[in-house]
Design an enzyme around this catalytic site. Structure first.
Site, PDB file in Angstrom:
ATOM      1  N   ASP A  81       0.982  13.506  -0.269  1.00  0.00           N
ATOM      2  CA  ASP A  81       0.333  12.346   0.250  1.00  0.00           C
ATOM      3  C   ASP A  81      -0.727  12.983   1.455  1.00  0.00           C
ATOM      4  OD1 ASP A  81      -0.387   9.691   0.341  1.00  0.00           O
ATOM      5  OD2 ASP A  81       1.477   9.184   2.153  1.00  0.00           O
ATOM      6  N   HIS A  82      -1.677  12.421   1.453  1.00  0.00           N
ATOM      7  CA  HIS A  82      -2.574  12.869   2.647  1.00  0.00           C
ATOM      8  C   HIS A  82      -2.784  13.969   3.120  1.00  0.00           C
ATOM      9  CE1 HIS A  82      -4.193   8.651   3.483  1.00  0.00           C
ATOM     10  NE2 HIS A  82      -2.673   8.084   3.581  1.00  0.00           N
ATOM     11  N   GLU A 133      -9.652  10.014  -1.377  1.00  0.00           N
ATOM     12  CA  GLU A 133      -9.863   8.680  -0.461  1.00  0.00           C
ATOM     13  C   GLU A 133     -11.347   8.548  -0.072  1.00  0.00           C
ATOM     14  OE1 GLU A 133      -6.853   8.014   2.418  1.00  0.00           O
ATOM     15  OE2 GLU A 133      -8.534   7.074   3.753  1.00  0.00           O
ATOM     16  N   HIS A 206      -3.156   2.182  -0.557  1.00  0.00           N
ATOM     17  CA  HIS A 206      -2.208   2.655   0.467  1.00  0.00           C
ATOM     18  C   HIS A 206      -2.023   1.532   1.461  1.00  0.00           C
ATOM     19  CE1 HIS A 206      -3.043   7.253   0.456  1.00  0.00           C
ATOM     20  NE2 HIS A 206      -3.436   6.674  -0.725  1.00  0.00           N
ATOM     21  N   VAL A 229       3.884   2.866  -0.566  1.00  0.00           N
ATOM     22  CA  VAL A 229       4.808   2.275   0.542  1.00  0.00           C
ATOM     23  C   VAL A 229       5.732   3.308   1.466  1.00  0.00           C
ATOM     24  CG1 VAL A 229       6.687   0.480   0.763  1.00  0.00           C
ATOM     25  CG2 VAL A 229       5.090   0.526  -1.209  1.00  0.00           C
TER      26      VAL A 229
HETATM   27  P1  13P Z   1       2.786   1.822   4.691  1.00  0.00           P
HETATM   28  O1  13P Z   1       3.418   2.737   5.673  1.00  0.00           O
HETATM   29  O2  13P Z   1       1.934   0.894   5.263  1.00  0.00           O
HETATM   30  O3  13P Z   1       3.426   1.255   3.649  1.00  0.00           O
HETATM   31  O4  13P Z   1       1.673   2.802   4.106  1.00  0.00           O
HETATM   32  C1  13P Z   1       2.086   3.946   3.314  1.00  0.00           C
HETATM   33  C2  13P Z   1       0.734   4.904   2.599  1.00  0.00           C
HETATM   34  O5  13P Z   1      -0.084   4.259   2.409  1.00  0.00           O
HETATM   35  C3  13P Z   1       1.264   6.220   2.759  1.00  0.00           C
HETATM   36  O6  13P Z   1       0.146   6.873   2.200  1.00  0.00           O
END
Ligand code: 13P
Length: 282
Positions: A81-82, A133, A206, A229
């Protein structure tokens, strides 16, 4: 079983539901997420961010998450992620992640395109899915704070971006934020629909913590095939720990402390999998 994320998203696209992607940092969170998917017979995305890899030790966390994915009877994609770092993307691809997110959203469009193309060149030969993104989704990944949306995704730029990069999935900013929403979340659904009309790949939302059931369902109609999430799981974890600790402190019982927290997180994930429509799709 471990599967490419693109395969999982293609099935969601065909059948009009979305997959859940849940952030993990450790053994307990991973257990809760995978057990929930098994209980709901749902395809699943388990994701780790750069900070989680730093916190838990990247070798240890990667081995844990991949082993859980391989052992599970339901299809599980393991996703980075990211990440803004090509080195990290390369490392995860080599370890067996089946998906990576390159996040160049803070860069000007041309630089985001260039960086994303490099990530695709690293991942594609290994059959690894790439999410990118466009637009800025504010908020920190690992801390909860109240946020207001800024920098929404331009549909015209989204079309250009996907054509130029050949990414498999696109994360959009349509009023969604990481962490807690300030007041009632307002998603720009007209913008989402226009992006969906112009962009052929599955869309990613996201910041799905705190969105109403109606907002989730409307987003699925607008082409969202992956919801991220994180915050809601951490809230369940911290609430359960705070509740359990005073009662069992004197026993120093490790399973006794963490078992209720795993159950609380599992309940959150199961509810989300039902809401996203992926329950029963494994
Ligand atoms: P939340 O923490 O708001 O659920 O977002 C999670 C997210 O987008 C992780 O990339």
């Amino acid at each position: 079983m471990l599967v490419p994320m693109a395969e999982l998203l293609a099935a969601a696209q065909r059948e009009g539901y979305a997959a859940g992607a849940f952030n993990t940092y450790n053994l307990e969170i991973t257990r809760a997420i995978v057990r929930a998917a098994e209980a709901q017979q749902a395809p699943l995305i388990v994701q780790v961010g750069s900070s989680a890899l730093r916190y838990a030790g990247r070798e240890a966390l990667t081995a844990l998450v991949l082993a859980e994915a391989q052992r599970s009877p339901v299809p599980v994609a393991v996703h980075l992620d990211h990440s803004a770092k090509l080195d990290e993307i390369r490392w995860c691809v080599e370890q067996g992640f089946t998906s990576v997110m390159i996040d160049g959203s803070a860069l000007p469009l041309a630089e985001n395109i260039a960086l994303t193309r490099e990530a695709v060149a690293i991942a594609r030969p290994h059959g690894v899915t790439v999410e990118a993104e466009l637009g800025s989704i504010v908020g920190e990944e690992d801390r909860a704070a109240e946020r207001e949306a800024v920098g929404l995704t331009s549909p015209a730029q989204a079309e250009q971006f996907v054509q130029a990069t050949a990414v498999d999935a696109l994360a959009v900013a349509v009023g969604n934020v990481h962490g807690f929403y300030k007041g009632e979340p307002k998603l720009d659904t007209a913008r989402l629909d226009e992006i969906h009309r112009r962009v052929p790949v599955p869309l990613v939302l996201h910041g799905a913590s705190g969105l109403s059931d109606a907002a989730i369902q409307r987003s699925i109609q607008g082409g969202v095939r992956k919801f991220n999430v994180n915050t809601e799981l951490r809230v369940a974890l911290f609430t359960a720990l705070a509740d359990t600790l005073p009662r069992i402190h004197a026993h120093y019982d490790v399973p006794g402390l963490f078992t209720p927290a795993i159950a609380a997180m599992q309940a959150v994930v199961e509810e989300k999998l039902q809401l996203f429509g992926s329950a029963g799709k494994a």
